[in-house]
Motif scaffolding. Structure first.
Motif, PDB file in Angstrom:
ATOM      1  N   THR A 195       8.531  67.335  22.853  1.00 34.35           N
ATOM      2  CA  THR A 195       8.298  67.410  24.297  1.00 34.35           C
ATOM      3  C   THR A 195       8.882  68.711  24.833  1.00 34.35           C
ATOM      4  N   PRO A 196       8.413  69.157  26.007  1.00 34.51           N
ATOM      5  CA  PRO A 196       8.982  70.372  26.606  1.00 34.51           C
ATOM      6  C   PRO A 196      10.490  70.274  26.828  1.00 34.51           C
ATOM      7  N   THR A 197      11.002  69.088  27.150  1.00 35.82           N
ATOM      8  CA  THR A 197      12.442  68.924  27.344  1.00 35.82           C
ATOM      9  C   THR A 197      13.190  69.162  26.034  1.00 35.82           C
ATOM     10  N   GLU A 198      12.670  68.620  24.941  1.00 34.28           N
ATOM     11  CA  GLU A 198      13.305  68.836  23.635  1.00 34.28           C
ATOM     12  C   GLU A 198      13.282  70.314  23.253  1.00 34.28           C
ATOM     13  N   ILE A 199      12.123  70.955  23.477  1.00 32.90           N
ATOM     14  CA  ILE A 199      11.981  72.376  23.153  1.00 32.90           C
ATOM     15  C   ILE A 199      12.930  73.209  24.001  1.00 32.90           C
ATOM     16  N   ALA A 200      13.007  72.889  25.288  1.00 31.34           N
ATOM     17  CA  ALA A 200      13.891  73.630  26.192  1.00 31.34           C
ATOM     18  C   ALA A 200      15.344  73.502  25.754  1.00 31.34           C
ATOM     19  N   THR A 201      15.751  72.307  25.366  1.00 33.58           N
ATOM     20  CA  THR A 201      17.131  72.088  24.911  1.00 33.58           C
ATOM     21  C   THR A 201      17.407  72.887  23.647  1.00 33.58           C
ATOM     22  N   GLU A 202      16.465  72.886  22.724  1.00 32.94           N
ATOM     23  CA  GLU A 202      16.641  73.624  21.471  1.00 32.94           C
ATOM     24  C   GLU A 202      16.754  75.135  21.702  1.00 32.94           C
ATOM     25  N   LEU A 203      15.978  75.643  22.677  1.00 29.11           N
ATOM     26  CA  LEU A 203      15.967  77.086  22.922  1.00 29.11           C
ATOM     27  C   LEU A 203      16.965  77.523  23.997  1.00 29.11           C
ATOM     28  N   GLY A 204      17.531  76.564  24.723  1.00 29.84           N
ATOM     29  CA  GLY A 204      18.485  76.914  25.783  1.00 29.84           C
ATOM     30  C   GLY A 204      17.821  77.503  27.013  1.00 29.84           C
ATOM     31  N   VAL A 205      16.604  77.014  27.311  1.00 25.79           N
ATOM     32  CA  VAL A 205      15.883  77.471  28.499  1.00 25.79           C
ATOM     33  C   VAL A 205      15.551  76.264  29.376  1.00 25.79           C
ATOM     34  N   HIS A 206      15.089  76.520  30.571  1.00 22.38           N
ATOM     35  CA  HIS A 206      14.697  75.449  31.492  1.00 22.38           C
ATOM     36  C   HIS A 206      13.430  74.777  30.976  1.00 22.38           C
ATOM     37  N   LYS A 207      13.274  73.482  31.284  1.00 21.25           N
ATOM     38  CA  LYS A 207      12.109  72.711  30.835  1.00 21.25           C
ATOM     39  C   LYS A 207      10.803  73.348  31.309  1.00 21.25           C
ATOM     40  N   MET A 208      10.784  73.855  32.543  1.00 16.54           N
ATOM     41  CA  MET A 208       9.553  74.464  33.065  1.00 16.54           C
ATOM     42  C   MET A 208       9.177  75.723  32.273  1.00 16.54           C
ATOM     43  N   THR A 209      10.178  76.444  31.788  1.00 16.77           N
ATOM     44  CA  THR A 209       9.891  77.626  30.960  1.00 16.77           C
ATOM     45  C   THR A 209       9.235  77.201  29.657  1.00 16.77           C
ATOM     46  N   ALA A 210       9.817  76.202  29.014  1.00 15.33           N
ATOM     47  CA  ALA A 210       9.233  75.702  27.766  1.00 15.33           C
ATOM     48  C   ALA A 210       7.839  75.146  28.017  1.00 15.33           C
ATOM     49  N   ASP A 211       7.662  74.447  29.117  1.00 11.32           N
ATOM     50  CA  ASP A 211       6.354  73.885  29.450  1.00 11.32           C
ATOM     51  C   ASP A 211       5.329  74.998  29.633  1.00 11.32           C
TER      52      ASP A 211
END
Length: 108
Positions: A18-34
């Motif tokens: 999910t975008p939240t998981e990706i954002a956490t892994e990369l250290g970015v905001h969820k909207m950025t990952a999305d």
């Protein structure tokens, strides 16, 4: 570096993250990952719809807020005729002024 992060985000999204998981892994905001995975298949986690391309390319314009402009008081016109007659007018148009002067001249 950004291209690598975007490629990683897209690959993780294709594998079901999910975008939240990706954002956490990369250290970015969820909207950025999305946004990074939006070009590929989006993960369904309540992602908000993206704005059309035309709307994304509109630059921000500076806005200046100023106090409301107040109307100036009507101009006052003082007319003095050669014979000593004086006329003071305020708030009338040119046509009305001409008619008033013609009426004064007829009254002599």
């Amino acid at each position: 570096m950004r291209e690598r992060a975007e490629a990683y985000a897209k690959a993780r999204s294709r594998s079901g993250a999910t975008p939240t998981e990706i954002a956490t892994e990369l250290g970015v905001h969820k909207m950025t990952a999305d946004r990074w995975v939006a070009d590929g298949e989006r993960a369904d986690e309540g992602a908000s719809p993206r704005a059309p391309k035309a709307a994304q390319q509109v630059p921000f314009l500076p806005v200046v807020v100023r106090p409301e402009r107040r109307e100036a008081p009507p101009l006052r016109l003082n007319v003095a005729f050669a014979d000593g007659t004086r006329m003071q007018v305020c708030g009338i148009g040119a046509r009305e002024l001409v008619e008033a002067i013609e009426a004064l001249r007829r009254g002599r």
